[in-house]
Design an enzyme around this catalytic site. Structure first.
Site, PDB file in Angstrom:
ATOM      1  N   ARG A   1     -13.617  -0.266 -16.588  1.00 44.19           N
ATOM      2  CA  ARG A   1     -13.651  -1.526 -17.331  1.00 44.19           C
ATOM      3  C   ARG A   1     -13.888  -1.274 -18.821  1.00 44.19           C
ATOM      4  NH1 ARG A   1     -14.555  -5.581 -13.204  1.00 44.19           N
ATOM      5  NH2 ARG A   1     -15.575  -7.396 -14.069  1.00 44.19           N
TER       6      ARG A   1
ATOM      7  N   ARG B   1     -12.018 -22.273  -9.749  1.00 45.48           N
ATOM      8  CA  ARG B   1     -12.979 -21.446  -9.024  1.00 45.48           C
ATOM      9  C   ARG B   1     -14.389 -21.959  -9.261  1.00 45.48           C
ATOM     10  NH1 ARG B   1     -11.656 -15.143  -9.419  1.00 45.48           N
ATOM     11  NH2 ARG B   1     -13.359 -14.917 -10.868  1.00 45.48           N
TER      12      ARG B   1
ATOM     13  N   ARG C   1     -18.765 -18.599  -6.759  1.00 45.51           N
ATOM     14  CA  ARG C   1     -19.452 -17.434  -7.334  1.00 45.51           C
ATOM     15  C   ARG C   1     -20.490 -17.866  -8.346  1.00 45.51           C
ATOM     16  NH1 ARG C   1     -15.414 -12.590  -8.858  1.00 45.51           N
ATOM     17  NH2 ARG C   1     -16.974 -12.384 -10.484  1.00 45.51           N
TER      18      ARG C   1
ATOM     19  N   ARG D   1     -17.081 -13.677 -19.875  1.00 42.57           N
ATOM     20  CA  ARG D   1     -16.358 -12.638 -19.131  1.00 42.57           C
ATOM     21  C   ARG D   1     -14.968 -12.411 -19.728  1.00 42.57           C
ATOM     22  NH1 ARG D   1     -16.250 -14.645 -13.502  1.00 42.57           N
ATOM     23  NH2 ARG D   1     -15.217 -12.702 -12.997  1.00 42.57           N
TER      24      ARG D   1
HETATM   25  P1  AMP Z   1     -15.825  -8.526 -10.830  1.00 42.01           P
HETATM   26  O1  AMP Z   1     -15.958  -9.092  -9.473  1.00 42.01           O
HETATM   27  O2  AMP Z   1     -14.946  -7.293 -10.862  1.00 42.01           O
HETATM   28  O3  AMP Z   1     -15.398  -9.526 -11.860  1.00 42.01           O
HETATM   29  O4  AMP Z   1     -17.274  -8.007 -11.270  1.00 42.01           O
HETATM   30  C1  AMP Z   1     -18.361  -8.901 -11.346  1.00 42.01           C
HETATM   31  C2  AMP Z   1     -19.399  -8.365 -12.317  1.00 42.01           C
HETATM   32  O5  AMP Z   1     -19.866  -7.075 -11.880  1.00 42.01           O
HETATM   33  C3  AMP Z   1     -18.891  -8.133 -13.727  1.00 42.01           C
HETATM   34  O6  AMP Z   1     -18.901  -9.318 -14.504  1.00 42.01           O
HETATM   35  C4  AMP Z   1     -19.876  -7.088 -14.226  1.00 42.01           C
HETATM   36  O7  AMP Z   1     -21.118  -7.663 -14.549  1.00 42.01           O
HETATM   37  C5  AMP Z   1     -20.074  -6.220 -12.993  1.00 42.01           C
HETATM   38  N1  AMP Z   1     -19.071  -5.133 -12.951  1.00 42.01           N
HETATM   39  C6  AMP Z   1     -18.082  -4.955 -12.027  1.00 42.01           C
HETATM   40  N2  AMP Z   1     -17.358  -3.865 -12.292  1.00 42.01           N
HETATM   41  C7  AMP Z   1     -17.873  -3.332 -13.431  1.00 42.01           C
HETATM   42  C8  AMP Z   1     -17.555  -2.203 -14.226  1.00 42.01           C
HETATM   43  N3  AMP Z   1     -16.533  -1.388 -13.921  1.00 42.01           N
HETATM   44  N4  AMP Z   1     -18.317  -1.977 -15.324  1.00 42.01           N
HETATM   45  C9  AMP Z   1     -19.346  -2.768 -15.641  1.00 42.01           C
HETATM   46  N5  AMP Z   1     -19.686  -3.855 -14.955  1.00 42.01           N
HETATM   47  C10 AMP Z   1     -18.971  -4.139 -13.839  1.00 42.01           C
END
Ligand code: AMP
Length: 202
Positions: A88, A127, A133, A144
């Protein structure tokens, strides 16, 4: 097949990730899912990640990298995997590159899901209305998206320079998007095993 999905929040990565992992018969590794499971189970990792997630900020790179490298060391990931939500940031991508290189490995493809911004906002608002969520509140969603633009979007250039970046139009019916993805990935010399996306052997 070592595949990574790239795209902003609301691009449909999670949905397509499940279908593509199924087609390639590889594990779907979602860092967001792993973090959410840890938060739910109140593990030390979950406690460390929760505040960042609630704000829509990224969990620090070293925490994420360690977690992912542990996961990639498991037996089911030996023959390939689909990464969803990782890397990310450019430092994460660099660390992953180094980690794989040490084992004589590399990613095979990075697939970007393209969705126009108006459509993203519409999907994320939906959503939020569902309340599915805890990080889907308006301000958190906005953060985000901003974090994506600032920290994750540079990965497009990172992977493009390495000749790994492929893009598909990710607006339309779920099955059509999967079909586009499978077409593009097959054109990279990695056809999927399963003939029907999402299908299972009888
Ligand atoms: P997601 O479901 O992929 O949108 O992830 C939800 C949350 O988890 C994100 O908003 C971050 O806070 C954390 N997160 C997930 N993947 C990463 C990553 N590769 N690096 C840093 N934070 C992450």
């Amino acid at each position: 097949m070592r595949l990574m999905l790239l795209g902003p929040p609301g691009a449909g990565k999670g949905t397509q990730a499940v279908r593509l992992a199924d087609a390639y018969r590889i594990p779907h590794i979602s860092t967001g899912d792993i973090f959410r499971a840890n938060v739910k189970n109140e593990t030390p990792l979950g406690q460390e990640a929760k505040a960042y997630m609630d704000r829509g900020d990224l969990v620090p790179d070293d925490v994420v990298n360690r977690m992912v490298f542990d996961r990639l060391g498991e037996d089911d990931a030996a023959a390939g995997y689909l990464l969803d939500g990782y890397p990310r940031t450019v430092p994460q991508a660099e660390e992953l590159h180094r980690f794989l290189e040490e084992q004589g490995e590399a990613l095979d493809a990075v697939l970007r899901l393209d969705v126009p911004e108006e459509e993203l906002v519409r999907r994320l608002a939906g959503r939020e209305a569902e309340g599915s969520r805890s990080d889907d509140g308006v301000d958190v969603v906005r953060n985000r998206l901003r974090v994506y633009e600032e920290q994750t979007k540079p990965l497009e250039a990172f992977y493009d320079e390495r000749g790994l970046l492929y893009s598909i139009d990710a607006v339309g019916a779920v099955e059509d998007i999967t079909a586009r993805a499978l077409d593009v990935l097959a054109s990279t010399g990695h056809p999927a095993d399963a003939p029907t996306p999402g299908g299972h052997d009888a």
